[in-house]
Design a protein around this motif. Structure first.
Motif, PDB file in Angstrom:
ATOM      1  N   CYS A 123       0.824  -1.221   0.000  1.00  0.00           N
ATOM      2  CA  CYS A 123       0.000   0.000   0.000  1.00  0.00           C
ATOM      3  C   CYS A 123       0.853   1.265   0.000  1.00  0.00           C
ATOM      4  CB  CYS A 123      -0.974  -0.008   1.171  1.00  0.00           C
ATOM      5  SG  CYS A 123      -0.215   0.046   2.825  1.00  0.00           S
ATOM      6  N   SER A 142       3.286   3.349   5.847  1.00  0.00           N
ATOM      7  CA  SER A 142       2.010   4.069   5.932  1.00  0.00           C
ATOM      8  C   SER A 142       1.905   4.922   7.193  1.00  0.00           C
ATOM      9  CB  SER A 142       0.831   3.080   5.865  1.00  0.00           C
ATOM     10  OG  SER A 142       0.914   2.117   6.899  1.00  0.00           O
ATOM     11  N   ALA A 174      -4.237   4.888   1.217  1.00  0.00           N
ATOM     12  CA  ALA A 174      -4.826   4.939  -0.118  1.00  0.00           C
ATOM     13  C   ALA A 174      -4.766   6.374  -0.633  1.00  0.00           C
ATOM     14  CB  ALA A 174      -6.280   4.450  -0.082  1.00  0.00           C
ATOM     15  N   HIS A 184      -5.798   2.015  -4.182  1.00  0.00           N
ATOM     16  CA  HIS A 184      -4.821   1.489  -3.213  1.00  0.00           C
ATOM     17  C   HIS A 184      -4.393   0.093  -3.634  1.00  0.00           C
ATOM     18  CE1 HIS A 184      -8.051  -0.781  -0.662  1.00  0.00           C
ATOM     19  NE2 HIS A 184      -8.513  -0.538  -1.866  1.00  0.00           N
TER      20      HIS A 184
END
Length: 226
Positions: A123, A142, A174, A184
């Motif tokens: 991601c 992330s 995302a 994503h």
């Protein structure tokens, strides 16, 4: 083995091919990938389990490099230096960033933990690579991207902003496309096993439902890593 590396006056090296980098010295778990041309520093010359500890220069990410890949490193002529990019310039580049993710989605791919090199991404690897494609460097993971982004509310979302998901902490990111849609790269367990588009709603497809339950926060990229 390190004796085979030519001396680097800049104390940095660049890679002549895409390389895998690992979370531990046993080189079993992929942490990230080093695209051809990126630069690294060797943190310690000591070899542990046939790997050395390095740090990528552009996003300051530490990882382990297999000594088998040392032959793909060449001395960098000068230390890596970041380029200032204004908030206005970043905003103007959003269409190209979104275009990158669409092209990635339309290329056969699957979710790869640690993937930052086409065609297979995780991601945050997809998000980092999309912004890097226009010269904007973000942190690798992330949760780091969430800390780096300027906080906004869900009502302030506009195309190119980031949406973060997680339960106890941020574990997924995302790119917002507008009209409640985001793109994503998600895994098999609750996602698409690759790059796909879902919606910020809990009454639609199962993947959208899964991530809607884990909504954490939103952020806007207003700077590039120094």
């Amino acid at each position: 083995m390190l004796d085979s590396l030519p001396k680097s006056n800049s104390e940095e090296f660049y890679s002549v091919k895409n390389l895998n980098l690992y979370a531990k010295s046993d080189c079993k778990e992929l942490a990230t990938q080093m695209a051809k041309g990126r630069q690294l520093k060797i943190i310690s010359p000591s070899i542990v389990d046939n790997a050395i500890k390095i740090c990528l220069c552009e996003d300051h990410y530490p990882a382990w490099l297999s000594i088998e890949d040392l032959s793909f490193l060449k001395p960098a002529s000068k230390p890596y230096s970041s380029t200032f990019i204004s908030q206005e310039k970043i905003a103007s580049l959003i269409p190209k960033i979104i275009e990158f993710t669409y092209l990635a989605m339309n290329t056969p791919n699957y979710y790869l933990w640690g993937g930052t090199v086409a065609p297979n991404y995780d991601c945050s690897g997809l998000i980092q690579s999309a912004f890097t494609s226009v010269g904007i460097w973000l942190p690798r993971d992330s949760y780091q991207q969430e800390n780096f982004a300027t906080k906004i509310t869900i009502n302030e979302l506009r195309s190119g902003d980031l949406i973060f998901f997680g339960t106890k902490r941020v574990t997924h990111v995302a790119l917002y496309l507008g009209n409640d849609r985001y793109i994503h790269s998600s895994g098999k367990e609750i996602g698409n096993n690759g790059i796909g588009i879902n919606l910020i709603r809990g009454d639609l497809d199962i993947v959208s439902q899964n991530y809607y339950k884990q909504f954490w926060s939103c952020g806007r990229i207003t700077q590039s890593l120094p």
